[in-house]
Design an enzyme around this catalytic site. Structure first.
Site: not given
Ligand code: BES
Ligand code: ZN
Ligand code: MG
Length: 502
Positions: A269, A274, A281, A292, A351, A353, A355
């Site tokens: 990834k 992000d 966010k 990210d 968010d 994204e 996946r």
């Molecule tokens: N890049 C983030 C995951 C992340 C969050 C990594 C905090 C490290 C610290 C990812 O893209 C994301 O935002 N995931 C969301 C998924 C949710 C919307 C289902 C998350 O983890 O909040």
């Molecule tokens: Zn992300």
């Molecule tokens: Mg995200």
């Protein structure tokens, strides 16, 4: 840093500082436990100087302790490793990392290598020493107008070893340097700010890095090529960006490849930033989202280390790069997009994204029919809830592959723990007006639900494993060989170990 082997010696090499390990022995005398220092493998004259010091009588060689003295004008640093029967490779790595910090002010340092050898495994111990020093020497200071460069230029490795395996020792040092340098390359990419590391710049930097590595080819695909590939999930993330989506496709073919050569594929990834997109966010959570792209940097680092080491395994490395930004063209929540594999996805949260990018990249990688497919991604915040910041999440559709990865992480002394992908979570990712949704019905089990989503894009019976590095990618303040703040480079060594096993 230059490492010079000085074998077949029982003397102290001349240097600005001499680093030597000591162990500790505990005996019960009466009702009391009494610990004393054990100086196995010490040069005779050095031992004599040590014992002539009054204060040395109190030094027990306990783990993490140090003792300094002067021997004929040069400084000596004694590194305590504790009970020899209990010492681990990670103990040695950590104590050497701390020792590096103590001696980096010198220009030339000699190390009594035999005192840091783990169970007579000399090549492995050389690698630990070289990796510990090189990883600890890492600094991200290019944006400081004033910075201090480390002085340490040369490390002499003194050993009583006869030297019959000198070539193998030298190879172990060289390989360890390739691994540590690659860890540091990954850290550099991750630490680079997002206004510099745009997707397009990142792709070019990767291409430039591998330019001279034999057996490596690099192809960069942009929006046009991705459209031809029907990678609409990937592109949907890029829709709000001012910069082109980039898929970097790297291959390494060993010089003696045959039909039977194993083929391992990596996917990483590479979200250079992000923001969350329209599902924005909050400010506090957005901070540091430059990291990210750590998944892509991790698999790339393992790839380049393997190629530099000339490992006899074919490796493909697919890096999906873009930012997740907002403009009037950015994907809106509720959008339904068709993936490369034909499945439709309702994007309920922009968010989630990572996946989406990974889905199309995984499908693309499965077309290459690798013997194993491993992806790394900072995919879910839920991984930090489940496993903290110290443990990497592992999920897989293949128990053999999962157990090989766990084994590799153990031998690299990196924490990895497997989470299940249960049918209930697979069901939770199914859609009602589309084949799939990009988020589950609840937050619970978010890390493995994301894996259940990714699994929908694995085909051709490919053995696949997913590594969620959301926790371990960043600061690992408990590890003295990682910077206390910023990219850790953790998991690169596990992947290199995995490639070595294949
Ligand atoms: N890049 C983030 C995951 C992340 C969050 C990594 C905090 C490290 C610290 C990812 O893209 C994301 O935002 N995931 C969301 C998924 C949710 C919307 C289902 C998350 O983890 O909040
Ligand atoms: Zn992300
Ligand atoms: Mg995200």
């Amino acid at each position: 840093m230059k490492f010079t082997l000085n074998l077949n010696t029982k003397e102290v090499s001349s240097a600005d500082c001499y680093v030597i390990g000591a162990y500790s022995k505990t005996e019960t005398k009466g009702k009391k436990d009494v610990s004393t220092v054990v100086l196995t493998g010490w040069p005779k004259e050095l031992k004599a100087t040590f014992e002539s010091m009054n204060s040395s009588a109190d030094y027990t060689g306990s783990k993490g302790s140090t003792y300094s003295f002067n021997h004929y004008g040069s400084d000596v640093l004694v590194v305590g490793l504790g009970d020899k029967t209990k010492v681990t490779t990670e103990d040695i790595r950590k104590e050497l990392a701390k020792a590096y910090k103590a001696v980096s002010k010198y220009k030339k340092v000699a190390v009594a290598f035999d005192t840091f050898t783990f169970k007579s495994k000399k090549e492995e111990s050389l690698a630990i020493l070289v990796e510990a020093f090189e990883m600890t020497a890492y600094k991200f200071d290019k944006y400081l107008s004033k910075s201090e460069s480390a002085k340490l230029e040369e490390v002499i490795l003194d050993s009583a070893d006869k030297g019959t395996k000198k070539k193998a020792f030298q190879k172990a040092i060289k390989d360890a340097q390739h691994v540590a340098e690659s860890v540091n390359v990954a850290r550099d990419f991750v630490n680079e700010p997002p206004n510099v590391l745009r997707s397009t710049a990142y792709a070019k930097m990767v291409q430039k890095d591998v330019k001279d590595i034999p057996g490596v080819k690099c192809k960069i695909m942009g929006r046009k090529e991705l459209q031809k590939e029907n990678m609409n999930l990937f592109l949907s993330v890029n829709d709000g960006s001012a910069y082109d989506a980039q898929l970097v496709h790297l291959t390494y073919t060993p010089s003696k490849a045959t039909k039977n050569t194993k083929h391992i594929a990596f996917v990483g990834k590479g979200l250079v930033f992000d923001t969350g997109g329209y599902s924005l966010k909050p400010g506090g959570s957005m901070m540091n989202m430059k990291f990210d792209m750590a998944g892509s940097a991790t698999v790339f680092a393992a790839f380049r280390a393997a190629a530099l080491m000339k490992l006899p395994v074919k490796i493909t490395c697919i890096l999906g790069m873009t930012d997740n930004a907002v403009n009037s063209k950015a994907t809106m929540p509720d959008a339904i997009v068709k993936a490369r594999n034909g499945k439709t996805v309702e994007i309920l949260n922009t968010d989630a994204e990572g996946r989406l990018v990974m889905a199309d990249c995984l499908d693309y990688a499965c077309d290459l029919k690798p013997d194993a497919l491993i992806d790394a991604a900072t995919l879910t915040g839920a991984c930090l809830i489940a496993l903290g910041t110290e443990v990497c999440g592992l999920m897989s559709n293949d128990e053999k592959l999962a157990s090989n990865l766990l084994k590799a992480s153990k031998s690299a002394d990196e924490y990895m723990w497997q989470l299940p992908i249960i049918p209930e979570w697979e069901k939770d990712m199914k859609g009602t007006i589309s084949d799939l949704k990009n988020i589950g019905g609840s937050r619970w089990g978010g890390t493995a639900k994301a894996a259940a989503f990714l699994q929908e894009f694995i085909k051709n019976d490919v053995a696949w494993a997913h590594l969620d590095i959301a926790g371990v990618g960043d600061s690992q303040s408990h590890l003295p060989y990682c910077p206390s703040k910023g990219a850790s480079g953790v998991i690169v060594r596990s992947l290199v170990e995995f490639l070595k096993q294949n």
